[in-house]
Design an enzyme around this catalytic site. Sequence first.
Site, PDB file in Angstrom:
ATOM      1  N   VAL A 210       0.854  -1.186   0.000  1.00 56.45           N
ATOM      2  CA  VAL A 210       0.000   0.000   0.000  1.00 56.45           C
ATOM      3  C   VAL A 210       0.893   1.240   0.000  1.00 56.45           C
ATOM      4  CG1 VAL A 210      -1.859   1.260   1.155  1.00 56.45           C
ATOM      5  CG2 VAL A 210      -1.772  -1.240   1.306  1.00 56.45           C
ATOM      6  N   ASP A 315     -16.028  -6.564  10.815  1.00 58.77           N
ATOM      7  CA  ASP A 315     -14.762  -6.223  11.471  1.00 58.77           C
ATOM      8  C   ASP A 315     -14.772  -4.765  11.923  1.00 58.77           C
ATOM      9  OD1 ASP A 315     -12.325  -6.936  12.494  1.00 58.77           O
ATOM     10  OD2 ASP A 315     -11.223  -6.699  10.617  1.00 58.77           O
TER      11      ASP A 315
END
Length: 468
Positions: A210, A315
């Site tokens: 990323v 989550d």
Amino acid sequence: MSLFTKLRSSKKSSKKEQAPSEIGIPFSVKHNIHVKINQSTGCMEGLPEPWLRLLQQANISSSEQSQNPTAVLQALKYYVHSIKKKPGEVKFITTTKTVDEESREIEDSITAADGHLATPVNISLPDLVEKESVQDKEVNDELDKVVKELETLETAEVPSQTTVLRRKPERKKLSDEEVMKNLKTIVSSGDPQKKYSLVKKIGSGASGMVYTATEVESGQKVAIKMMDIDQQPQKELIITEIKVMQQNKHPNLVNFVESYLVGDALWVVMEYLEGGPLTDVVTEVLMSEGHIAAVCRETLRAVHFLHSRGIIHRDIKSDNVLLGMDGTVKVTDFGFCAQIAPEEKRQTVVGTPYWMAPEVVTRKQYGNKIDVWSLGIMVIEMIEGEPPYLNETPLKALYLIATNGKPRIRNGERLSPDLRDFLDRCLEVDVDKRASAEELLKHPFLLKADSLSRLTPLIKAARVILKK
């Protein structure tokens, strides 16, 4: 030298050999497993040896095993199922349909404690003496029922000590070539290396890297996740995932911007929020009820939107709520959302059990209200600085969630009646009585919400403390 990197790996052969993992369950098996509670020690006997070692490592005492053996087995089963998942695999969007699939996975998994598929050959667990009775017959009956579901194999009774295996029915799968052909029809055209200028790498993992980047023309900051498609075990789901991300945008979600194919790599461009994860704030500074209400309101808007589209996040936690420097609050990490939070002890091999609803751990049928429970645990994070049981092992945390239900809140009497009621509505063990995201958006506690700009001093203070 350019910062851009093409993620490539060797091409797989077009013709794949039949791997052992493609072979299904044994055709003729016995499940001669008997679990009992040793009256003198209080410990469970009859479990596979690796599972017994897990209990010891998790500090689940003999008295805890004796008091709630069903919860022990439920926690073990969920844990053993979870540790076989590769941490680098992309998490695909979860709908109410995929919940059933996971439940069947847990029931059918044949997993060794080290996370590898257990081979049926040469596994022999001897029959134990007939089960002793325990003091509570109801508990014993329930224990017996759960034990029958244990994922433990006995070799089949066939000559020469071999096992007859039955093949799984094959699912229709797209070939790698078909996946790439379909991807080319839905990703953006052009060269992202000309459109974006990479700034720095902010994360990496088994599924890719990323980066923060700047769009050359507008100067807008974005996050770009670069993934090697060959390394993804469910390549065909990537197509569905991108389509879903394109169609589900909301002011309180870290939104998908666009995607590109660069060689064998998929580049997913996402919004970038410079304030970082809510975790930085909850762990370093005190939040007022006005701050907490503001974060809850914004998070609930995102969760309600996902639920209205048939999507379960699964989550919700402070790590997955990102902040803008202006106080913007956005939910991330569903599907391809770039996870830019640093690795912490909260990221464990089993995932993040501390935020899980009891019905997930106990493998009951569950739906989108698991996100509401997780929001309640996140509220405890904002009050106390961490979720319940964070200092316990993941397996012990799963056991405590299955046993205790609603966790105890330290100094709960100091909370306002509205906040206490909000928490009670989130952390209701009975799913039918637990509030929905839509109902919570109307809760009086949210009327206390500060303006989002009031979050900015907290974000800046946390960044100074953490030297970010």
